[in-house]
Scaffold this motif. Structure first.
Motif, short mmCIF file in Angstrom:
data_model
loop_
_atom_site.label_atom_id
_atom_site.label_comp_id
_atom_site.label_asym_id
_atom_site.label_seq_id
_atom_site.Cartn_x
_atom_site.Cartn_y
_atom_site.Cartn_z
N ALA A 64 0.79 -1.22 0.01
CA ALA A 64 0.06 0.09 -0.16
C ALA A 64 0.94 1.37 -0.06
N ALA A 65 2.03 1.19 0.43
CA ALA A 65 2.88 2.49 0.48
C ALA A 65 3.10 2.86 -0.86
N HIS A 66 3.22 1.94 -1.80
CA HIS A 66 3.63 2.43 -3.17
C HIS A 66 2.27 2.47 -4.28
N ALA A 67 1.20 2.44 -3.45
CA ALA A 67 -0.05 2.33 -4.40
C ALA A 67 -0.20 3.68 -5.40
N HIS A 68 -0.07 4.96 -4.71
CA HIS A 68 -0.35 5.90 -5.58
C HIS A 68 0.71 5.82 -6.61
N GLU A 69 2.19 5.75 -6.33
CA GLU A 69 3.22 5.82 -7.28
C GLU A 69 2.84 4.85 -8.44
N THR A 70 2.50 3.75 -8.04
CA THR A 70 2.25 2.42 -9.07
C THR A 70 1.05 2.99 -9.90
N HIS A 71 -0.04 3.64 -9.47
CA HIS A 71 -1.19 3.89 -10.12
C HIS A 71 -0.75 5.22 -11.27
N ARG A 72 0.23 5.92 -10.70
CA ARG A 72 0.72 7.15 -11.83
C ARG A 72 1.58 6.49 -12.98
N HIS A 73 2.27 5.43 -12.46
CA HIS A 73 3.20 4.89 -13.29
C HIS A 73 2.01 3.91 -14.48
N ASP A 90 8.33 9.61 -27.65
CA ASP A 90 9.71 9.54 -26.95
C ASP A 90 9.61 10.40 -25.90
N PRO A 91 8.78 11.53 -25.60
CA PRO A 91 8.98 12.35 -24.28
C PRO A 91 8.05 11.44 -23.27
N LEU A 92 7.03 10.73 -23.60
CA LEU A 92 6.11 9.75 -22.85
C LEU A 92 7.19 8.59 -22.44
N ALA A 93 8.07 7.95 -23.25
CA ALA A 93 8.87 6.96 -23.02
C ALA A 93 10.05 7.43 -21.89
N ARG A 94 10.46 8.65 -22.31
CA ARG A 94 11.49 9.31 -21.46
C ARG A 94 11.07 9.37 -19.97
N ALA A 95 9.77 9.99 -19.74
CA ALA A 95 9.17 10.30 -18.51
C ALA A 95 8.83 8.91 -17.61
N VAL A 96 8.39 7.82 -18.51
CA VAL A 96 8.45 6.61 -18.10
C VAL A 96 9.50 5.97 -17.35
N ARG A 97 10.65 5.99 -18.16
CA ARG A 97 11.92 5.38 -17.84
C ARG A 97 12.51 6.34 -16.68
N GLU A 98 12.65 7.64 -16.59
CA GLU A 98 12.80 8.33 -15.42
C GLU A 98 12.33 7.91 -14.17
N ARG A 99 11.10 7.54 -14.28
CA ARG A 99 10.38 6.95 -13.02
C ARG A 99 10.67 5.82 -12.75
N ALA A 100 11.03 5.05 -13.67
CA ALA A 100 11.20 3.62 -13.36
C ALA A 100 12.77 3.30 -13.01
N VAL A 101 13.65 4.11 -13.23
CA VAL A 101 15.01 4.16 -12.82
C VAL A 101 15.15 4.39 -11.39
N PRO A 102 15.67 3.47 -10.54
CA PRO A 102 15.80 3.85 -9.29
C PRO A 102 16.77 4.79 -8.75
N THR A 103 16.79 5.56 -7.67
CA THR A 103 17.52 6.49 -7.60
C THR A 103 18.79 5.93 -6.64
N GLY A 104 19.83 6.63 -6.32
CA GLY A 104 20.73 6.19 -5.39
C GLY A 104 21.93 5.57 -6.10
N ARG A 105 22.48 4.50 -5.59
CA ARG A 105 23.81 3.89 -6.06
C ARG A 105 23.42 3.18 -7.51
N ASN A 106 22.53 2.65 -7.78
CA ASN A 106 22.05 2.04 -9.05
C ASN A 106 21.42 3.01 -10.06
N ALA A 107 21.52 4.32 -9.97
CA ALA A 107 20.95 5.23 -10.70
C ALA A 107 21.32 5.22 -12.32
N GLY A 108 22.63 4.75 -12.48
CA GLY A 108 23.03 4.78 -13.74
C GLY A 108 23.26 3.33 -14.55
#
Length: 155
Positions: free
Chosen positions: A47-56, A134-152
């Protein structure tokens, strides 16, 4: 060596250390990773990720529909012009054989026009993809990439 048998201490393994096949198994990897249902969506117990999942999901749905529309328009344009050419060639050979100028017939002109229509459809597809998909794919990719040490790692 004790009683003619090799011991873990003889190989540099501390005596309190569990060796392979002995003792309890360690915790499985990914025990703290978010869970997914059978369709690849976050499971309802996350449930903690429910809003983020719906947006994704909404972003992915928009991306799929934009890509689908783009594919359909370009494919139907190219195939539609080809079907018109084939039908005219089969059912109106007199029309297709009529001369336009000099030795150039209507069939030959429409055959060359097929190349023009195909290249135009491919060109339109590329430009439209850059503007809408392409802009939609870029937005989806940026949200899907985790932040932190595995960002790249996912790029």
């Amino acid at each position: 060596m004790r009683d003619g048998r090799r011991t873990p201490e003889a190989h540099g393994i501390p005596s309190g250390h569990d060796t392979y096949g002995q003792g309890s198994w360690p915790a499985p990897y990914g025990h703290d990773a978010p869970r997914y249902d059978s369709y690849g969506r976050h499971a309802p117990w996350d449930a903690a990720h429910a809003h983020e999942t719906h947006r994704h999901d909404a972003d992915l749905t928009a991306l799929r529909s934009a890509y689908r529309l783009l594919r359909r328009i370009s494919t139907l344009t190219a195939l539609g012009s080809f079907v018109v050419y084939v039908v005219l060639s089969c059912y109106a050979p007199g029309l297709m054989g009529s001369k336009i100028t000099g030795e150039v017939s209507l069939g030959m002109a429409l055959g060359v026009l097929q190349l023009v229509v195909t290249f135009a459809a491919v060109s339109w597809y590329g430009r439209s993809a850059q503007r809408s998909v392409d802009p939609l794919a870029r937005a989806v990719r940026e949200r899907a990439v985790p932040t932190g040490r595995n960002a790249g790692a996912a790029r």
